[in-house]
Write a protein that holds these residues in place. Structure first.
Motif, PDB file in Angstrom:
ATOM      1  N   GLY A 251      -0.946   6.586  43.274  1.00 35.67           N
ATOM      2  CA  GLY A 251      -0.127   5.719  42.430  1.00 35.67           C
ATOM      3  C   GLY A 251      -0.541   5.633  40.977  1.00 35.67           C
ATOM      4  O   GLY A 251      -0.194   4.669  40.308  1.00 35.67           O
TER       5      GLY A 251
ATOM      6  N   CYS B 194       5.973  10.421  40.454  1.00 30.29           N
ATOM      7  CA  CYS B 194       6.753  10.466  41.693  1.00 30.29           C
ATOM      8  C   CYS B 194       7.583   9.209  41.930  1.00 30.29           C
ATOM      9  O   CYS B 194       7.958   8.941  43.061  1.00 30.29           O
ATOM     10  CB  CYS B 194       5.811  10.716  42.870  1.00 30.29           C
ATOM     11  SG  CYS B 194       4.699   9.344  43.213  1.00 30.29           S
ATOM     12  N   ALA B 195       7.863   8.440  40.864  1.00 29.43           N
ATOM     13  CA  ALA B 195       8.583   7.185  41.094  1.00 29.43           C
ATOM     14  C   ALA B 195       9.994   7.432  41.613  1.00 29.43           C
ATOM     15  O   ALA B 195      10.678   8.364  41.211  1.00 29.43           O
ATOM     16  CB  ALA B 195       8.628   6.367  39.810  1.00 29.43           C
TER      17      ALA B 195
ATOM     18  N   GLY C  85      13.039   5.018  41.699  1.00 29.81           N
ATOM     19  CA  GLY C  85      13.303   3.678  41.183  1.00 29.81           C
ATOM     20  C   GLY C  85      11.986   3.091  40.726  1.00 29.81           C
ATOM     21  O   GLY C  85      11.223   3.743  40.016  1.00 29.81           O
ATOM     22  N   GLN C  86      11.668   1.879  41.168  1.00 29.46           N
ATOM     23  CA  GLN C  86      10.390   1.279  40.802  1.00 29.46           C
ATOM     24  C   GLN C  86       9.320   1.487  41.866  1.00 29.46           C
ATOM     25  O   GLN C  86       8.223   0.957  41.740  1.00 29.46           O
ATOM     26  CB  GLN C  86      10.569  -0.219  40.551  1.00 29.46           C
ATOM     27  CG  GLN C  86      11.220  -0.525  39.224  1.00 29.46           C
ATOM     28  CD  GLN C  86      11.477  -2.004  39.078  1.00 29.46           C
ATOM     29  OE1 GLN C  86      12.540  -2.499  39.407  1.00 29.46           O
ATOM     30  NE2 GLN C  86      10.491  -2.739  38.603  1.00 29.46           N
ATOM     31  N   LEU C  87       9.662   2.226  42.914  1.00 31.79           N
ATOM     32  CA  LEU C  87       8.677   2.490  43.954  1.00 31.79           C
ATOM     33  C   LEU C  87       8.020   3.835  43.692  1.00 31.79           C
ATOM     34  O   LEU C  87       8.585   4.694  43.018  1.00 31.79           O
ATOM     35  CB  LEU C  87       9.369   2.511  45.326  1.00 31.79           C
ATOM     36  CG  LEU C  87      10.105   1.223  45.697  1.00 31.79           C
ATOM     37  CD1 LEU C  87      10.830   1.392  47.029  1.00 31.79           C
ATOM     38  CD2 LEU C  87       9.119   0.059  45.789  1.00 31.79           C
ATOM     39  N   LEU C  88       6.841   4.002  44.233  1.00 29.95           N
ATOM     40  CA  LEU C  88       6.161   5.279  44.071  1.00 29.95           C
ATOM     41  C   LEU C  88       6.181   6.016  45.397  1.00 29.95           C
ATOM     42  O   LEU C  88       5.839   5.447  46.441  1.00 29.95           O
ATOM     43  CB  LEU C  88       4.722   5.054  43.604  1.00 29.95           C
ATOM     44  CG  LEU C  88       4.580   4.529  42.168  1.00 29.95           C
ATOM     45  CD1 LEU C  88       3.151   4.114  41.876  1.00 29.95           C
ATOM     46  CD2 LEU C  88       5.041   5.581  41.158  1.00 29.95           C
TER      47      LEU C  88
ATOM     48  N   THR D 161       2.697   6.090  47.285  1.00 25.16           N
ATOM     49  CA  THR D 161       2.076   4.922  47.913  1.00 25.16           C
ATOM     50  C   THR D 161       3.071   4.070  48.705  1.00 25.16           C
ATOM     51  O   THR D 161       2.696   3.429  49.671  1.00 25.16           O
ATOM     52  CB  THR D 161       1.383   4.013  46.863  1.00 25.16           C
ATOM     53  OG1 THR D 161       2.316   3.739  45.819  1.00 25.16           O
ATOM     54  CG2 THR D 161       0.163   4.684  46.274  1.00 25.16           C
ATOM     55  N   ASP D 162       4.332   4.049  48.279  1.00 24.89           N
ATOM     56  CA  ASP D 162       5.352   3.287  49.017  1.00 24.89           C
ATOM     57  C   ASP D 162       6.068   4.173  50.015  1.00 24.89           C
ATOM     58  O   ASP D 162       6.743   3.696  50.924  1.00 24.89           O
ATOM     59  CB  ASP D 162       6.370   2.685  48.056  1.00 24.89           C
ATOM     60  CG  ASP D 162       5.735   1.724  47.067  1.00 24.89           C
ATOM     61  OD1 ASP D 162       5.048   0.800  47.525  1.00 24.89           O
ATOM     62  OD2 ASP D 162       5.893   1.919  45.861  1.00 24.89           O
TER      63      ASP D 162
END
Lengths: 336, 283
Positions: free
Chosen positions: B252, B257-258, B260-263, B266-267
């Motif tokens: 992260g 690699c985002a 939207g706002q997630l990665l 890690t997400d």
């Protein structure tokens, strides 16, 4: 909080006081006319009324090219630490807030060894500033600082903000005079609102198209941003089966940023501008909702075509009339 | 046990044990990580990824093609598509590699217990799904019916055809194969449809309201497959898509690699459709 008065004439002695904490770097004007953070040997080197440096202080914590691993006979080992003790003198509030943000990114879970090593050996001395046409700041945001100097006529009001700051002041007996009067502090400009609504975040405002049409993808906005920290990882082998793995600044305005073998996830300039906007103003997990724009104004000043992403916020959230890029480009006068 | 401290940042040594060519550009490799790494690798959840280092070339994110063995050996399915995989192709058993990880969020195998599972693989997407497939097959009694719909460009590029057919024969799973193009003549000893994966799904009957769907394939098929699955009645929370993005650091930080706002690192890389639907550029 204990405040003390440092008369202008004691500045040299104050710089000497900082020396045991590391080489002192501060704002200075280089021979080529660029304002930069560089080694300081006397108060005459300092440009105390500087607006901002071209390259932000992140260059000390996240060098442009930073060895992270060494390779020997197929085995990777951590790169040997190379962090010297360093004092950064004269950082403005925005740059200190930027370091505070970078601390959250690199010192959270699994602290980054290189960053942590450098950060631990870094002493930060802040300096108050006068806002220009490009910047704003929010004094409520956390700022990483050991000592802060508020500039006033004939001297500085010094406030310690950390045990290290307290220690430095205690070592400077005789330098500081106790003070009851506060210098007149400047009222910072209001920061733009933080976007929260995902629908608005991806608004169809025509300003996006306009920016995408004129953006040169040069990446200057990101390179000069004190909180842009995207990095690429590259490996450079040597002829003796060894080598280095380096971390290098990357730039989300560059096409390669979203590329994978056989694909590209951010093909258009619009995609890449939005990516930067989203990271800067809305934050990526786990810093969702955290705006990392500290309002230094470097990006708007550096952009060769006059793009100011903050206009997207103003237009979308405050319903302001979009300032055309032509207005900005001509209205700002100097673009350095 | 998840990786921590130095193991997150420094690749653990590993040795290339074996390579099996699957097609002209794709091979299955077995590697033996250093015993110091087998502890945290054993925590691998299907759908997670590791960072594989090829000394002198660099690092790539890759999902395991099977669960790690008891002795720590891991299997990876690698297609030659870039300079790291190019170099990997030149390595021989005994050569050194490096591994970091596992990273990210995999398939929710605990939550999926008791439900039928529909796996949809397109092309090389079969590689990460194979670790989920074997996980389900080895814990067969804990899950409902297991079905694999696998589409490839042509018969020649269809991976693991024999072992999948054998699993189907042993009634471990229902298997449906399709190829985009088929030359004149028989498609071999395995029954295979001709057409795109979403077309195969279109006429497919299954217990949609109870099913978990796990999807992995080229980005282009996600939108079609997701719509088909939703139309069939699978809840968006149960449609699980494994996304591909450029993941350099795995933890992260590098921010390539985002979604939207997630990665993705890690997400994800496994996200439910209910989450991705909120993100305009995700699919």
């Amino acid at each position: 909080m204990r405040m003390s008065w440092l008369p202008q004439g004691h500045l040299e002695a104050f710089l000497n006081l900082l020396e045991p904490y590391g080489t002192v770097h501060g704002p200075t004007v280089l021979e080529n006319g660029v304002t930069a953070l560089a080694p300081i040997t006397s108060p005459d080197d300092l440009e105390l009324k500087y607006r901002h440096t071209l390259i932000p202080p992140k260059k000390y914590l996240l060098p442009f090219r930073d060895p992270i691993l060494t390779l020997n006979d197929g085995c990777y080992r951590p790169a040997p630490p190379v962090a010297p003790n360093l004092v950064l003198f004269g950082l403005h509030r925005c740059d200190l807030q930027a370091i505070s943000y970078l601390d959250r990114v690199f010192l959270g879970d699994d602290p980054d060894p290189n960053y942590a090593g450098r950060r631990e050996r870094l002493t930060l001395v802040g300096l108050s500033c006068e806002p220009d046409d490009f910047c704003y700041c929010d004094p409520a945001q956390p700022a990483a600082v050991d000592l802060f100097l508020d500039q006033a006529e004939n001297g500085f009001l010094v406030t310690p903000h950390s045990p290290r700051g307290e220690k430095i002041m205690s070592e400077g007996t005789g330098l500081f005079l106790s003070s009851d009067h506060l210098p007149s502090l400047l009222v910072p400009l209001a920061p733009p609102p933080t976007p929260q609504d995902p629908e608005l975040r991806f608004s169809d405002n025509p300003l996006w198209e306009e920016y995408a049409r004129i953006c040169l993808s040069c990446g200057a906005c990101s390179a000069c941003c004190p909180t842009c920290y995207c990095f690429d990882v590259r490996e450079y082998p040597s002829l003796d089966h060894g080598g280095n793995r380096l971390r290098e600044w990357d730039n989300c305005l560059f096409k390669k940023h979203g590329e994978v073998a056989g694909g590209d996830f951010r093909r258009s300039r619009l995609d890449r501008l939005r990516y930067r906007f989203l990271h800067k103003y809305c934050g990526f997990s786990p810093l969702q909702g955290v705006t990392s724009c500290v309002g230094c104004g470097r990006c708007a000043k550096a952009c060769p075509v006059g793009i100011d992403l903050r206009n997207v916020l103003e237009v979308t959230y405050r319903g302001a009339e979009p300032a055309t890029t032509r207005d900005q480009a001509t209205g700002t006068g100097e673009v350095s | 046990m998840t990786p921590h401290g130095a193991t997150v940042h420094v690749p653990a040594p590993a040795v290339l044990m074996e390579r099996r060519e699957l097609t002209g550009d794709t091979s299955l490799i077995r590697i033996a990580p250093d015993p110091s790494a087998t502890g945290w690798l054993s925590s691998y959840i299907p759908g997670q990824f590791i960072q594989l280092s090829v000394p002198g070339a660099g690092e790539i994110p890759v999902s395991l093609a099977d669960m790690p063995r008891q002795n720590g050996i891991i299997e990876l399915c690698i297609r030659r598509v870039g300079h790291v995989t190019d170099r990997l192709k030149a390595l021989v058993p005994g050569n050194r590699l490096g591994v970091r990880g596992p990273f990210g969020v995999g398939f929710p195998v605990q939550r999926m217990k008791g439900s039928p599972v529909l796996l949809l693989a397109g092309g090389l997407g079969i590689a990460p799904l194979r670790s989920l497939l074997y996980y389900l097959v080895r814990n067969r009694e804990e899950y409902g019916e297991i079905t694999l719909l696998y589409g490839a460009k042509e018969i020649r590029s269809m991976l693991f055809r024999d072992e999948l057919a054998e699993l189907a024969l042993r009634r471990k799973l229902r298997l449906y194969l399709t190829v985009d193009f088929a030359p004149q003549g028989p498609t071999g000893d395995v029954e295979c449809a001709v057409g795109l994966l979403p077309d195969l799904l279109k006429g497919f009957r299954f217990e949609a309201n109870r099913t978990y769907a796990a999807v992995c394939g080229p980005p282009a098929v996600y939108r079609c497959l997701a719509s088909e699955l939703e139309e069939a009645g699978v809840a968006p929370e149960r449609i699980l898509l494994s996304l591909e993005r450029r993941m350099c650091c795995g933890i992260g930080r590098c921010c390539h690699c985002a979604v939207g706002q997630l990665l993705c690192c890690t997400d994800g890389p496994v996200f439910p459709l209910s989450v991705l639907r909120q993100i305009p550029e995700a699919l």
